[in-house]
Scaffold this motif. Structure first.
Motif, mmCIF file in Angstrom:
data_model
loop_
_atom_site.group_PDB
_atom_site.id
_atom_site.type_symbol
_atom_site.label_atom_id
_atom_site.label_comp_id
_atom_site.label_asym_id
_atom_site.label_seq_id
_atom_site.Cartn_x
_atom_site.Cartn_y
_atom_site.Cartn_z
ATOM 1 N N VAL A 1 48.323 13.833 47.525
ATOM 2 C CA VAL A 1 48.613 15.224 47.850
ATOM 3 C C VAL A 1 49.022 15.306 49.319
ATOM 4 O O VAL A 1 48.611 14.480 50.140
ATOM 5 N N THR A 2 49.851 16.286 49.646
ATOM 6 C CA THR A 2 50.227 16.549 51.036
ATOM 7 C C THR A 2 49.779 17.942 51.403
ATOM 8 O O THR A 2 50.043 18.897 50.676
ATOM 9 N N LEU A 3 49.090 18.059 52.529
ATOM 10 C CA LEU A 3 48.624 19.336 53.049
ATOM 11 C C LEU A 3 49.489 19.694 54.245
ATOM 12 O O LEU A 3 49.636 18.886 55.174
ATOM 13 N N ILE A 4 50.075 20.885 54.214
ATOM 14 C CA ILE A 4 50.864 21.378 55.345
ATOM 15 C C ILE A 4 50.106 22.558 55.934
ATOM 16 O O ILE A 4 49.886 23.557 55.252
ATOM 17 N N THR B 1 51.840 25.066 66.079
ATOM 18 C CA THR B 1 52.188 23.763 65.510
ATOM 19 C C THR B 1 52.052 23.786 63.992
ATOM 20 O O THR B 1 51.367 24.631 63.429
ATOM 21 N N THR B 2 52.703 22.825 63.371
ATOM 22 C CA THR B 2 52.552 22.584 61.939
ATOM 23 C C THR B 2 52.059 21.152 61.784
ATOM 24 O O THR B 2 52.602 20.240 62.399
ATOM 25 N N THR B 3 51.011 20.981 61.003
ATOM 26 C CA THR B 3 50.434 19.664 60.794
ATOM 27 C C THR B 3 50.634 19.248 59.350
ATOM 28 O O THR B 3 50.452 20.058 58.439
ATOM 29 N N LEU C 1 43.385 9.000 53.820
ATOM 30 C CA LEU C 1 44.407 9.671 54.609
ATOM 31 C C LEU C 1 45.468 8.632 54.937
ATOM 32 O O LEU C 1 45.180 7.621 55.576
ATOM 33 N N LYS C 2 46.702 8.862 54.481
ATOM 34 C CA LYS C 2 47.765 7.867 54.627
ATOM 35 C C LYS C 2 48.753 8.198 55.746
ATOM 36 O O LYS C 2 49.404 7.317 56.285
ATOM 37 N N TYR C 3 48.901 9.491 56.070
ATOM 38 C CA TYR C 3 49.943 9.874 57.027
ATOM 39 C C TYR C 3 49.525 11.164 57.719
ATOM 40 O O TYR C 3 48.979 12.073 57.084
ATOM 41 N N THR C 4 49.775 11.253 59.009
ATOM 42 C CA THR C 4 49.568 12.494 59.758
ATOM 43 C C THR C 4 50.755 12.721 60.684
ATOM 44 O O THR C 4 51.337 11.768 61.201
ATOM 45 N N GLU C 5 51.079 13.968 60.873
ATOM 46 C CA GLU C 5 52.160 14.324 61.799
ATOM 47 C C GLU C 5 51.878 15.725 62.333
ATOM 48 O O GLU C 5 51.460 16.610 61.580
ATOM 49 N N VAL C 6 52.103 15.924 63.609
ATOM 50 C CA VAL C 6 51.998 17.246 64.218
ATOM 51 C C VAL C 6 53.373 17.599 64.764
ATOM 52 O O VAL C 6 53.954 16.844 65.547
ATOM 53 N N ILE C 7 53.890 18.734 64.324
ATOM 54 C CA ILE C 7 55.220 19.196 64.734
ATOM 55 C C ILE C 7 55.038 20.425 65.622
ATOM 56 O O ILE C 7 54.280 21.331 65.286
ATOM 57 N N SER C 8 55.722 20.449 66.744
ATOM 58 C CA SER C 8 55.606 21.565 67.688
ATOM 59 C C SER C 8 56.436 22.762 67.235
ATOM 60 O O SER C 8 57.316 23.252 67.946
#
Length: 179
Positions: free
Chosen positions: A116-119, A125-127, A136-143
């Motif tokens: 599953v992907t949680l946005i 910011t958007t995480t 947990l396989k991937y994390t990203e923080v977008i400004s």
């Protein structure tokens, strides 16, 4: 990924080997001074190139790999948060990445196992967090967050930011139609 050679004569993987592989994985990518690890999450191990090992202790092999997912934070931000909390007379026991904490309240264990992907769309910011196989396989923080969307609406429709915020809150939703 951190790699160690097993030195025991019988090839048995000991706790010290696991520790050493994890330590090497944490130093594979040097962190800038302004960042510190917040979470170090095991993704599994490989013994002699065979992936998918969850518990390598007492296995036999000549090479152990530890795979980690590391979430970092800005050192000064974590210090400032701790300072504020301590100034209020409280004690900081642990710092947690907010979207990671949110995942425990909005995602079921089955979803994390299946994938599953949680946005998490915040104000500034958007995480994005992706889970699979209970990890947990991937994390990203977008400004770019809700405040950015309000600015876009205000510019596009030539309205004030207050009006754009009201429009966003009243009409800005995504509804999936039942099949």
């Amino acid at each position: 990924t951190g790699v160690v050679t097993i030195t025991e004569p019988d090839g048995e993987i000991r706790p010290k080997d696991v520790r050493k592989a994890r330590e090497r994985a944490q130093t594979t990518i040097p962190l800038p001074l302004e960042r510190r690890p917040l979470h170090v999450i095991s993704q599994g191990f490989a013994v002699d190139g065979i992936e998918g090992v969850t518990e390598p202790r007492q296995m036999r092999g000549s090479r152990l790999e530890a795979h980690l997912h590391i979430i970092t934070a800005l050192t000064n931000r974590t210090r400032n948060i701790s300072h504020c909390v301590q100034g209020a007379g409280l004690t900081v026991k642990e710092m947690v990445f907010s979207s990671f904490a949110s995942s425990y309240s909005v995602l079921r264990p089955e979803e994390k196992r299946l994938g599953v992907t949680l946005i998490d769309l915040g104000g500034g910011t958007t995480t994005i967090l992706s889970f699979g196989e209970d990890k947990l396989k991937y994390t990203e923080v977008i400004s770019w967050g809700g405040d950015s969307l309000t600015e876009v609406i205000a510019r596009r429709f030539k309205v004030s930011e207050d009006m754009a915020e009201r429009l966003k809150l009243r009409y800005g939703s995504v509804q999936l139609e039942p099949r």
